[in-house]
Design an enzyme around this catalytic site. Sequence first.
Site, PDB file in Angstrom:
ATOM      1  N   HIS A   1      47.373  31.443   5.845  1.00 48.13           N
ATOM      2  CA  HIS A   1      46.501  30.877   6.886  1.00 48.13           C
ATOM      3  C   HIS A   1      45.150  30.478   6.301  1.00 48.13           C
ATOM      4  CE1 HIS A   1      48.916  31.718  10.472  1.00 48.13           C
ATOM      5  NE2 HIS A   1      49.315  32.814   9.839  1.00 48.13           N
TER       6      HIS A   1
ATOM      7  N   CYS B   1      51.797  28.371   7.844  1.00 48.64           N
ATOM      8  CA  CYS B   1      52.663  29.509   8.142  1.00 48.64           C
ATOM      9  C   CYS B   1      53.955  29.061   8.825  1.00 48.64           C
ATOM     10  CB  CYS B   1      51.900  30.558   8.942  1.00 48.64           C
ATOM     11  SG  CYS B   1      52.563  32.200   8.687  1.00 48.64           S
TER      12      CYS B   1
ATOM     13  N   GLU C   1      43.054  28.520   7.382  1.00 47.22           N
ATOM     14  CA  GLU C   1      42.033  28.276   8.413  1.00 47.22           C
ATOM     15  C   GLU C   1      41.050  29.436   8.537  1.00 47.22           C
ATOM     16  OE1 GLU C   1      45.248  28.812   8.952  1.00 47.22           O
ATOM     17  OE2 GLU C   1      45.671  29.794  10.863  1.00 47.22           O
TER      18      GLU C   1
HETATM   19  N1  GLN Z   1      56.919  33.638  13.119  1.00 47.14           N
HETATM   20  C1  GLN Z   1      56.779  33.402  11.722  1.00 47.14           C
HETATM   21  C2  GLN Z   1      56.871  34.673  10.900  1.00 47.14           C
HETATM   22  O1  GLN Z   1      56.710  35.738  11.429  1.00 47.14           O
HETATM   23  C3  GLN Z   1      55.475  32.679  11.416  1.00 47.14           C
HETATM   24  C4  GLN Z   1      54.272  33.505  11.699  1.00 47.14           C
HETATM   25  C5  GLN Z   1      53.005  32.705  11.695  1.00 47.14           C
HETATM   26  O2  GLN Z   1      53.033  31.494  11.789  1.00 47.14           O
HETATM   27  N2  GLN Z   1      51.877  33.359  11.622  1.00 47.14           N
HETATM   28  O3  GLN Z   1      57.094  34.614   9.711  1.00 47.14           O
END
Ligand code: GLN
Length: 540
Positions: free
Chosen positions: A502, A376, A504
């Site tokens: 994600h 992400c 994970e």
């Molecule tokens: N802050 C970034 C976004 O909002 C990444 C978010 C995250 O890593 N979950 O896109």
Amino acid sequence: MTKYIFVTGGVVSSLGKGISASSIGKLLQARGLHVTMLKCDPYINVDPGTMNPFQHGEVYVTEDGAETDLDLGHYERFLNKEMHQSNNFTAGKVYETVIARERKGDFLGTTVQVIPHITDEIKNRFRAVSKGADVAIIEIGGTVGDIESLPFLEAARQMGMELGKDNVLYLHVTLIPYIKASEELKTKPTQHSVGKLREIGINPDVLVCRAERPISPEMKAKLSMFCSVPKESVIEAPDVDSIYEVPLVFHKQGLDEQIIMLLRLRTQSKDLESWTEVVRKLKNPKHELVIALAGKYTDYKDAYKSVNEALIHGGIANDSRVKIRFLDTTDPDIDKQLAGVHGILVPGGFGDRGIEGKIRVAQLARENKIPYFGLCLGLQIAIIEFARNVLKLSGAHSTEFDPKTRYPVIDLLPEQKTVKEMGATMRLGTYDCQVKKGSLANAAYGATMISERHRHRYEVNNKFRKLIEDAGLKATGIHVPKNLVEIVELEDHPWFLAVQFHPEFKSRPEKPHPLFVDFISAAVDRARLMESPRGAHSHA
Ligand code: GLN
């Protein structure tokens, strides 16, 4: 008919109630029972999505896009089964529903009260989530004695009264502290905590006792007598090396047998083979690896719970013990922290603290051919780094951190620009991703169509995509309906892969996530290289 197990916590928080609940779930599931799990959080936030991970640990995202308590991650990992929105709710959500109904006029003429209106709503939710399950394990957050958890405990008490003894079981997870000065374990806090439960009208059937030292039979007899719990139902929960040992520790003491007997459950014989194999592999690794984790919350490990666990799972698949080195990304001398690492992971995150350190770490991974896995924010960082240092777009950034950047390589989609409310408005939950043939991701997944969970607002800016790809950072995964970059991979690098989702959240000990398996395998290769006489000892 569903049987209910209510799990409460006594004396202090952080006793691993979620792990105890999950372990019991695992044991019952291993007997062929259909088990569901539920976590009640007594705070007023409608969900944990807007909370700082410092306060509450990681926000766990389910397939259906709910932002939930991290215990749901334990449930999914132990039971190897998906949880949904309905498997977690907060006091805030309960009040929100009841107040909305009151405004609609559903309770015309009555005074709306905690008992019965709030407790009825809680019980409705207990029943709804339990539909079709043989056993529902309901974990009540907080510690007995808190004001906030009272309505939940009251609802649990009422369920016992309504359904009868054979159908409802109360299990209390408690602490038996060890007092160094007198070198003994003390039962008094547990006696008080059970006393508190009894005041509410709940007599625990089982005590799960967390203790740093072994609990003697005499001490068990004492706990049994003072807390009015049969001796066989006083279960020890000693500290163990891995949380995945807990089901086996409970099983050895006959906890599953006890529960089956008390709830008069009809079950098959147990099948714990694959779980036992997980624990065996965990305890007998062939390699030891160091993975650097470039996060923000270095002092609060629960903030990256699922990432930690997924790395461990990737280790299991590669016969490796994974040691995680938490980097301080605000340290200007961050290069030094990478000495001897076999892989670098940049996890998800929000806010700009430590961002430049993370960008530097991605650069070092790229230049020194250290395996890099971006999750992400970790993908966004890889793009920013590449734009600045390879494409020479000086000052390239995400508009999250520099709204005025000349090169907004990461930006909001138009629909996110008009979002006013912060709760539950990110790109959340599962989306499909088409994976390019011949890519690392394709090889790892063994598929060209995958789906993964999301929780973010910002995206790769397609205006820069061609430039970035032409220079060697390829988009190998795309969410086709909206043409969004989901996976990038670097050419001419042993393993440099970053994802906008994600992964994970979908990794389980019995089914490690393919990307984590592949990342750890690349780290094993690097370890071999570093050990060989001509290996890459120098930088990192
Ligand atoms: N802050 C970034 C976004 O909002 C990444 C978010 C995250 O890593 N979950 O896109």
